[in-house]
Every structure is written in structure tokens, then in C-alpha cells.
Enzyme design. Structure first.
Site, PDB file in Angstrom:
ATOM      1  N   ASN A   1       0.862  -1.185   0.000  1.00  0.00           N
ATOM      2  CA  ASN A   1       0.000   0.000   0.000  1.00  0.00           C
ATOM      3  C   ASN A   1       0.900   1.237   0.000  1.00  0.00           C
ATOM      4  O   ASN A   1       1.496   1.552   1.022  1.00  0.00           O
ATOM      5  CB  ASN A   1      -0.897  -0.052   1.249  1.00  0.00           C
ATOM      6  CG  ASN A   1      -1.767   1.184   1.392  1.00  0.00           C
ATOM      7  OD1 ASN A   1      -1.783   2.056   0.518  1.00  0.00           O
ATOM      8  ND2 ASN A   1      -2.491   1.266   2.508  1.00  0.00           N
TER       9      ASN A   1
ATOM     10  N   GLU B   1      -6.900   4.219   7.914  1.00  0.00           N
ATOM     11  CA  GLU B   1      -6.735   5.655   7.629  1.00  0.00           C
ATOM     12  C   GLU B   1      -7.974   6.217   6.949  1.00  0.00           C
ATOM     13  O   GLU B   1      -8.328   7.385   7.145  1.00  0.00           O
ATOM     14  CB  GLU B   1      -5.463   5.874   6.787  1.00  0.00           C
ATOM     15  CG  GLU B   1      -4.216   5.699   7.651  1.00  0.00           C
ATOM     16  CD  GLU B   1      -3.006   5.134   6.932  1.00  0.00           C
ATOM     17  OE1 GLU B   1      -2.949   5.190   5.696  1.00  0.00           O
ATOM     18  OE2 GLU B   1      -2.108   4.606   7.630  1.00  0.00           O
TER      19      GLU B   1
ATOM     20  N   GLY C   1       2.761  -1.207   4.403  1.00  0.00           N
ATOM     21  CA  GLY C   1       2.766   0.213   4.063  1.00  0.00           C
ATOM     22  C   GLY C   1       4.192   0.679   3.810  1.00  0.00           C
ATOM     23  O   GLY C   1       4.751   0.494   2.729  1.00  0.00           O
ATOM     24  N   GLY C   2       4.812   1.235   4.834  1.00  0.00           N
ATOM     25  CA  GLY C   2       6.131   1.866   4.697  1.00  0.00           C
ATOM     26  C   GLY C   2       7.160   1.008   3.973  1.00  0.00           C
ATOM     27  O   GLY C   2       7.856   1.492   3.067  1.00  0.00           O
TER      28      GLY C   2
HETATM   29  P1  PGA Z   1       2.772   0.080   7.770  1.00  0.00           P
HETATM   30  O1  PGA Z   1       1.295   0.263   7.142  1.00  0.00           O
HETATM   31  O2  PGA Z   1       3.347  -1.161   7.160  1.00  0.00           O
HETATM   32  O3  PGA Z   1       3.509   1.339   7.355  1.00  0.00           O
HETATM   33  O4  PGA Z   1       2.611  -0.031   9.232  1.00  0.00           O
HETATM   34  C1  PGA Z   1       0.449  -0.854   7.010  1.00  0.00           C
HETATM   35  C2  PGA Z   1      -0.847  -0.453   6.382  1.00  0.00           C
HETATM   36  O5  PGA Z   1      -1.335   0.645   6.631  1.00  0.00           O
HETATM   37  O6  PGA Z   1      -1.439  -1.241   5.616  1.00  0.00           O
END
Ligand code: PGA
Length: 254
Positions: free
Chosen positions: A10, A98, A235-236
Site C-alpha cells: 500500500n 486511515e 505500508g512503509g
Molecule cells: P505500515 O502500514 O506497514 O507502514 O505499518 C500498514 C498499512 O497501513 O497497511
């Protein structure tokens, strides 16, 4: 039942056209023919079609981070499931935390988005998860039960063959604090049981449940070896080709 692991990247509100194409090329070169794990990237809307074009002949699929329910119409700024299909998307995230917390997506709106995705033949990834306050108040399972039931009640298992779930504890997203494999497994097993009581054990046994929240190459293997964890929503660490590829490899079973 064998469940093919699924890893999603993502990209959230990161990367411009050049950066997105660069990342897509890096992924195509390293895991473009990798099939032991299903890989999906979720670029921002303007990058969907160029990234799809870059990945077209590879095994990597492209999905959207969100959609608006219902058909085309006078909804400034909104994007329909049909539009997503037309630019090469096969998947869409629904109910990411989010979206719920920053943009106010209610459980009912999430349910409408899920319907729109299913009706259009997209593979929806329904994201659920509790906040830190909810966990500390021992309300994790109550919150998850509500999120699952509002999104899924009234549906038939036969209509949910494309569904993937993602358990993403809000306190682990973007914080660097990941759930331990045992904490995540406890919740995944509970979710599978709940799905089993709604749709039957055969459906629940085949349903893939991703874990999300600070997944990195170094912690992915510990998570994926848990019985009810079928991949990761990242995510990151999905913004860097080497880390994302590391996670994809760590999640490949057998
Ligand atoms: P993160 O995000 O890996 O940056 O914690 C995960 C996500 O929001 O799907």
C-alpha cells in the site's frame, strides 16, 4: 486447505509518477515472475494505469487504495469501481484504518464500498482492526465483530469468493510497533472462527487473512509461519523494492 499467501504493498500518498514507475520496474525485475505468493501493489490513483502498464506482463497485480460506492455520477473527486477496472485494477482496499479515522468512513460506508467492489468483480481486501485504546480496554474482539458484521452480514458465501481480509491493529500501523506473531495469530484465529460462524467452516478455511502493521523483512517470517496468517499488507516497507521483495520471499510458503 491450502491458501496461497498474498502480500500487498500500500503506497498510500507517496511517490510521484517517476518514483512509482521506478519502484514498479524494480519489483518487475525482481519478482515479476514470482508465483509462490500473490503480489498486489496499491499505488495512488494517478499512478494506477502507468504502473499497470509497467507490470502488465508480470505476475504482479495492481489495486486501488479506495473507491466510491455506486455508479458514475456527480461526485467530485470520487472514483468508481468501473473506472478502477478500466485502468487495470483487479483489487481494492476497503475500510483501511486511515480511511476510517482520517476520512470518516463509517462501517456502513465500508459495507457499501465492499458491495461496489464485489459487484464490479474486483477482489476486495476488507481491513479491520482495533485502536490502542480499544485494545487496552479489552474491546478488541467487540470492535472486530462489529466491523466484520456490518460489512458482511446479509451476504452469501457464494458472493464472497473474491474476498480477502486484512487484520491491521491501528496501534501497529506506521508505528514500528508490530503485533507479536502470537498476538496476531490469536486475532486471526478468532476472525476465522467468526467467519466460520457466519459463512461456514469450509468458506472460513479457504479465506485468506493478511496481517498489516509495521511488517518488515525481518519480522515477516515469524508472522507467516502462524497457522492463520496468510500474508501481509505492507505500508512503509513497500516503498523500497528490496524490503518489499524481502517480505514477499519471507511470505512464500513451501
Ligand atoms: P505500515 O502500514 O506497514 O507502514 O505499518 C500498514 C498499512 O497501513 O497497511
Amino acid at each position: 486447505m491450502t491458501r496461497i499467501p498474498i502480500v500487498g504493498g500500500n503506497w498510500k500518498k507517496h511517490l510521484d509518477l517517476q518514483g512509482g514507475l521506478g519502484l514498479a520496474s524494480g519489483l518487475r525485475n525482481r519478482i515479476g515472475s514470482h508465483r509462490a505468493t500473490q503480489v498486489v501493489v496499491y499505488p495512488p490513483y494517478p499512478l494506477l494505469h502507468p504502473v499497470f502498464a509497467k507490470l502488465r506482463d508480470s505476475a504482479i497485480r495492481v489495486g486501488a487504495q479506495d473507491l466510491h460506492p455506486g455508479p458514475e455520477g456527480a461526485y467530485t473527486g470520487a472514483v468508481s469501481a468501473k473506472m478502477l477496472r478500466s485502468v487495470g485494477c483487479t483489487s481494492v482496499l476497503v475500510g483501511h484504518s486511515e480511511r476510517r479515522s482520517v476520512f470518516g468512513d463509517s462501517d456502513h460506508l465500508v459495507a457499501e464500498k465492499l458491495s461496489a467492489a464485489l459487484d464490479a468483480g474486483l477482489d476486495p481486501v476488507l481491513c479491520v482492526g482495533e485502536t490502542l485504546d480499544e485494545r487496552q480496554a479489552s474491546r478488541t474482539f467487540e470492535v472486530l465483530a462489529r466491523q466484520l458484521e456490518v460489512a458482511l452480514s446479509g451476504r452469501r458465501a457464494a458472493d464472497l469468493g473474491r474476498l480477502v481480509l486484512a487484520y491491521e491493529p491501528v496501534w501497529a500501523i506506521g508505528t514500528g510497533v508490530t503485533a507479536t506473531p502470537e498476538q496476531a495469530q490469536e486475532v486471526h484465529a478468532w476472525i476465522r472462527g467468526r467467519i466460520g460462524s457466519l459463512f461456514g467452516p469450509a468458506f472460513a478455511g479457504g479465506l485468506r487473512i493478511q496481517y498489516g502493521g509495521s511488517v518488515k523483512p525481518g519480522n515477516a517470517a515469524g508472522l507467516i509461519t502462524q497457522a492463520d496468517i496468510d500474508g501481509a499488507l505492507v505500508g512503509g516497507a513497500s516503498l523500497d523494492a528490496a524490503s518489499f521483495v524481502g517480505i514477499v520471499h519471507a511470505c512464500s510458503r513451501g
